[in-house]
Design a protein around this motif. Structure first.
Motif, PDB file in Angstrom:
ATOM      1  N   HIS A 136       0.832  -1.207   0.000  1.00  0.00           N
ATOM      2  CA  HIS A 136       0.000   0.000   0.000  1.00  0.00           C
ATOM      3  C   HIS A 136       0.866   1.255   0.000  1.00  0.00           C
ATOM      4  O   HIS A 136       0.563   2.228  -0.693  1.00  0.00           O
ATOM      5  CB  HIS A 136      -0.944  -0.016   1.214  1.00  0.00           C
ATOM      6  CG  HIS A 136      -2.026   0.984   1.124  1.00  0.00           C
ATOM      7  ND1 HIS A 136      -1.924   2.246   1.641  1.00  0.00           N
ATOM      8  CD2 HIS A 136      -3.250   0.920   0.528  1.00  0.00           C
ATOM      9  CE1 HIS A 136      -3.021   2.919   1.407  1.00  0.00           C
ATOM     10  NE2 HIS A 136      -3.848   2.136   0.732  1.00  0.00           N
ATOM     11  N   GLN A 137       1.957   1.230   0.752  1.00  0.00           N
ATOM     12  CA  GLN A 137       2.833   2.396   0.864  1.00  0.00           C
ATOM     13  C   GLN A 137       3.555   2.739  -0.435  1.00  0.00           C
ATOM     14  O   GLN A 137       4.016   3.858  -0.599  1.00  0.00           O
ATOM     15  CB  GLN A 137       3.845   2.175   1.983  1.00  0.00           C
ATOM     16  CG  GLN A 137       3.199   2.155   3.361  1.00  0.00           C
ATOM     17  CD  GLN A 137       4.166   1.709   4.439  1.00  0.00           C
ATOM     18  OE1 GLN A 137       4.716   0.611   4.372  1.00  0.00           O
ATOM     19  NE2 GLN A 137       4.369   2.566   5.425  1.00  0.00           N
TER      20      GLN A 137
ATOM     21  N   SER B 286       2.030   2.189  -3.418  1.00  0.00           N
ATOM     22  CA  SER B 286       0.944   2.214  -4.412  1.00  0.00           C
ATOM     23  C   SER B 286       1.062   1.044  -5.381  1.00  0.00           C
ATOM     24  O   SER B 286       0.875   1.194  -6.588  1.00  0.00           O
ATOM     25  CB  SER B 286       0.927   3.546  -5.170  1.00  0.00           C
ATOM     26  OG  SER B 286       0.720   4.608  -4.278  1.00  0.00           O
TER      27      SER B 286
ATOM     28  N   LYS C  80       0.359  -2.945  -6.901  1.00  0.00           N
ATOM     29  CA  LYS C  80      -0.792  -3.708  -7.378  1.00  0.00           C
ATOM     30  C   LYS C  80      -0.502  -5.194  -7.226  1.00  0.00           C
ATOM     31  O   LYS C  80       0.646  -5.583  -7.017  1.00  0.00           O
ATOM     32  CB  LYS C  80      -1.064  -3.383  -8.838  1.00  0.00           C
ATOM     33  CG  LYS C  80      -1.396  -1.917  -9.055  1.00  0.00           C
ATOM     34  CD  LYS C  80      -1.519  -1.583 -10.523  1.00  0.00           C
ATOM     35  CE  LYS C  80      -1.805  -0.103 -10.658  1.00  0.00           C
ATOM     36  NZ  LYS C  80      -1.105   0.501 -11.751  1.00  0.00           N
TER      37      LYS C  80
ATOM     38  N   GLU D 154      -7.671  -1.620  -0.279  1.00  0.00           N
ATOM     39  CA  GLU D 154      -7.415  -0.589  -1.297  1.00  0.00           C
ATOM     40  C   GLU D 154      -6.185  -0.905  -2.139  1.00  0.00           C
ATOM     41  O   GLU D 154      -5.439  -0.017  -2.534  1.00  0.00           O
ATOM     42  CB  GLU D 154      -7.330   0.794  -0.650  1.00  0.00           C
ATOM     43  CG  GLU D 154      -8.610   1.182   0.051  1.00  0.00           C
ATOM     44  CD  GLU D 154      -8.556   2.557   0.669  1.00  0.00           C
ATOM     45  OE1 GLU D 154      -7.530   3.248   0.553  1.00  0.00           O
ATOM     46  OE2 GLU D 154      -9.567   2.938   1.276  1.00  0.00           O
ATOM     47  N   ILE D 155      -6.000  -2.189  -2.426  1.00  0.00           N
ATOM     48  CA  ILE D 155      -4.934  -2.639  -3.314  1.00  0.00           C
ATOM     49  C   ILE D 155      -5.594  -3.085  -4.621  1.00  0.00           C
ATOM     50  O   ILE D 155      -6.458  -3.970  -4.592  1.00  0.00           O
ATOM     51  CB  ILE D 155      -4.155  -3.815  -2.698  1.00  0.00           C
ATOM     52  CG1 ILE D 155      -3.576  -3.430  -1.331  1.00  0.00           C
ATOM     53  CG2 ILE D 155      -3.044  -4.266  -3.648  1.00  0.00           C
ATOM     54  CD1 ILE D 155      -3.049  -4.614  -0.528  1.00  0.00           C
TER      55      ILE D 155
END
Length: 148
Positions: free
Chosen positions: A67-68, A70, A72, A117-118
């Motif tokens: 997450h840090q 951004s 995928k 939120e990935i």
């Protein structure tokens, strides 16, 4: 549940000569589900994946999670992770969950990761797939739910 996690610069999955999913910076997950896995097990593994700190920080240390950065995920179902080669030269896959059990659990894993939120791209469960990737590092981690 077993998941082979590869940190990648990019990856794609091709099915019937068509790219079905692709990502840049992040993880390729090869996901194996066994007959005793549950939704609780899947959530525990997904949370571990989301928090796994294997991306470099500003000092070049593996200290950041997906997450840090951004990142995928490209998630691929892979029943062969439960291949048993103890007897003979042909693996037995009896410990892999039947598709009726495995598919909902695999889809739940992906949904939990999306809830983190990935962005998650996938192949098609049970399809013949070709995976292309550039391993970053290389960094490869094996998670086994029995060891978490």
């Amino acid at each position: 549940m077993r998941v082979v996690i590869q940190r990648v610069k990019c990856a794609s999955v091709t099915i019937d000569n068509q790219i079905h999913g692709e990502i840049d910076n992040g993880f390729v997950l090869l996901v194996g589900i066994t007959e005793t896995d549950t939704f609780d097990v899947v959530e525990k593994v997904a949370n571990k994946i989301a928090g796994l700190r294997v991306f470099d920080d500003g000092d070049g240390k593996m200290n950041l999670n997906i997450h840090q950065i951004s990142g995928k995920i490209l998630s691929i179902s892979q029943f062969t992770l439960y291949g048993d080669c103890k007897k003979g030269n042909r693996p037995s896959f009896t410990k892999a969950a039947h598709p009726d059990i495995a598919k909902p659990l695999y889809e739940h894993l992906n949904a939990v990761l999306v809830n983190h939120e990935i962005p998650v791209a996938t192949g098609i469960f049970g399809a013949e797939m070709a995976i292309d990737l550039i391993n970053d590092g290389p960094v490869t981690i094996i998670l086994d739910s029995e060891q978490l």
